[in-house]
Enzyme design. Structure first.
Site, short mmCIF file in Angstrom:
data_model
loop_
_atom_site.label_atom_id
_atom_site.label_comp_id
_atom_site.label_asym_id
_atom_site.label_seq_id
_atom_site.Cartn_x
_atom_site.Cartn_y
_atom_site.Cartn_z
N TRP A 6 9.73 15.47 -36.79
CA TRP A 6 8.27 15.70 -36.75
C TRP A 6 7.82 16.56 -35.57
O TRP A 6 6.65 16.91 -35.48
CB TRP A 6 7.55 14.35 -36.73
CG TRP A 6 7.21 13.88 -38.11
CD1 TRP A 6 7.85 14.21 -39.27
CD2 TRP A 6 6.14 13.01 -38.49
NE1 TRP A 6 7.26 13.60 -40.33
CE2 TRP A 6 6.19 12.85 -39.89
CE3 TRP A 6 5.14 12.34 -37.78
CZ2 TRP A 6 5.28 12.07 -40.59
CZ3 TRP A 6 4.24 11.55 -38.48
CH2 TRP A 6 4.31 11.41 -39.87
N LYS A 7 8.72 16.85 -34.65
CA LYS A 7 8.35 17.62 -33.45
C LYS A 7 7.08 17.02 -32.84
O LYS A 7 6.94 15.81 -32.80
CB LYS A 7 8.19 19.10 -33.80
CG LYS A 7 9.45 19.65 -34.51
CD LYS A 7 9.46 21.13 -34.67
CE LYS A 7 10.74 21.54 -35.38
NZ LYS A 7 10.88 22.97 -35.52
N HIS A 94 18.39 21.06 -29.36
CA HIS A 94 17.49 21.80 -30.25
C HIS A 94 17.06 23.09 -29.57
O HIS A 94 16.79 23.10 -28.36
CB HIS A 94 16.27 20.94 -30.62
CG HIS A 94 15.52 21.51 -31.78
ND1 HIS A 94 14.73 22.64 -31.67
CD2 HIS A 94 15.46 21.14 -33.08
CE1 HIS A 94 14.22 22.93 -32.86
NE2 HIS A 94 14.64 22.03 -33.74
N GLU A 168 20.96 25.43 -37.04
CA GLU A 168 19.58 25.87 -37.26
C GLU A 168 19.41 27.26 -36.67
O GLU A 168 19.15 27.41 -35.46
CB GLU A 168 18.59 24.93 -36.56
CG GLU A 168 18.60 23.51 -37.07
CD GLU A 168 17.31 22.80 -36.71
OE1 GLU A 168 16.60 22.38 -37.63
OE2 GLU A 168 17.00 22.68 -35.51
N GLY A 174 10.72 27.45 -38.70
CA GLY A 174 9.26 27.59 -38.79
C GLY A 174 8.78 28.96 -39.27
O GLY A 174 7.60 29.23 -39.22
N GLY A 236 11.90 20.31 -40.48
CA GLY A 236 10.72 20.25 -39.61
C GLY A 236 9.45 20.17 -40.44
O GLY A 236 9.08 19.12 -40.97
N GLY A 237 8.77 21.32 -40.59
CA GLY A 237 7.46 21.37 -41.24
C GLY A 237 7.37 20.63 -42.56
O GLY A 237 6.42 19.87 -42.79
P1 13P Z 1 11.31 23.96 -39.93
O1 13P Z 1 11.86 23.14 -41.08
O2 13P Z 1 9.83 23.76 -39.74
O3 13P Z 1 11.71 25.38 -40.04
O4 13P Z 1 11.96 23.38 -38.59
C1 13P Z 1 13.34 23.24 -38.52
C2 13P Z 1 13.67 22.48 -37.30
O5 13P Z 1 13.57 22.98 -36.20
C3 13P Z 1 14.10 21.08 -37.47
O6 13P Z 1 14.70 20.60 -36.32
#
Ligand code: 13P
Length: 252
Positions: A6-7, A94, A168, A174, A236-237
């Site tokens: 979820w950042k 990360h 990643e 993102g 993430g998103g």
């Molecule tokens: P997104 O899925 O938003 O591109 O983010 C990936 C991420 O950094 C997950 O750790």
């Protein structure tokens, strides 16, 4: 393994709503753990909700600091604290933390060691930036990040089994531009071979799972997860919406 990262998003209310909705909507498979990484301030709340309702969601921390208990670090989160909250997983390396917090491989090595020592499972994130990709230097860049494993002062078999790699590519995070299937397959193949050739874990029969992360969504998740050498997703998103995340989990 499907991870929701979820950042820096969410509230107590959205954490509660998400956990309940995802738990009700996913067809949980033991071989495919569902891991939720909320912001640190909601870890205890998430843990409590999962425990009280006997939900099949595991809890991961987005952060850990490597300093030892007798050092002082304002704002620090130690592995002992995470264990105290019964957190099971921790993200390390990360790209956002490597970038914003200027984390070196040396610091990352210490974090991994300490986390494994304290029986947390580590999701070790690696990935190249766009310039490195365009210069065709991705593999040497990733090799340097993977060399962290060679520095680990841990040889205990059980602890090494608690490591997962998450690839990643920074340019895919993102951006809405996930890596193509061929690129993911080749790069994951490279990562697995590099680990095999440079670490002696294969003698112990240890082959870490390699997850993909970077603009995973409902439309591309099936193709990515079915790719050779992809063992799970770090999202993430698209993980913020419980319905989307549950569908991705169920398709994986
Ligand atoms: P997104 O899925 O938003 O591109 O983010 C990936 C991420 O950094 C997950 O750790």
């Amino acid at each position: 393994m499907i991870i929701a990262n979820w950042k820096m998003n969410g509230t107590r209310q959205s954490v509660a709503t998400w956990i309940q909705a995802v738990s009700n909507n996913i067809n949980i498979k033991d071989v495919n753990p569902c891991i939720f990484c909320p912001p640190t301030c909601y870890l205890e709340y998430a843990r409590r909700l999962v425990d009280e309702n006997d939900y099949h969601i595991e809890i991961g921390s987005q952060i850990v600091n490597h300093s030892f208990e007798d050092e002082s670090l304002t704002g620090g989160i130690s592995t002992t604290m995470l264990k105290d909250l019964s957190v099971e997983y921790v993200l390390v390396g990360h790209s956002e933390q490597r970038n914003f917090l200027k984390e070196s491989n040396n610091v990352i090595t210490k974090k991994i060691e300490k986390a494994l020592e304290d029986e947390l499972s580590v999701i070790y994130c690696i990935g190249e930036d766009i310039d490195t990709k365009n210069k065709n230097e991705a593999y040497s860049f990733l090799s340097e990040q993977l060399d962290v494993f060679c520095q680990l002062q841990i040889t205990h078999e059980d602890k090494l089994r608690s490591i997962t790699v998450a690839y990643e590519p920074i340019w895919a995070i993102g951006s809405g531009l996930n890596a193509e299937k061929d690129y993911i397959e080749e790069t994951h193949g490279f990562i697995k071979k590099y680990i095999n050739d440079h670490l002696e874990w294969d003698k112990l029969d240890i082959y870490p799972a390699v997850l993909y992360g970077g603009s995973v969504n409902l439309n591309n998740c099936e193709e990515i997860i079915s790719s050779t050498n992809v063992d799970g997703l770090l999202i993430g998103g698209a993980s913020l919406n419980s319905e989307t995340f549950s569908k991705i989990y169920n398709l994986s």
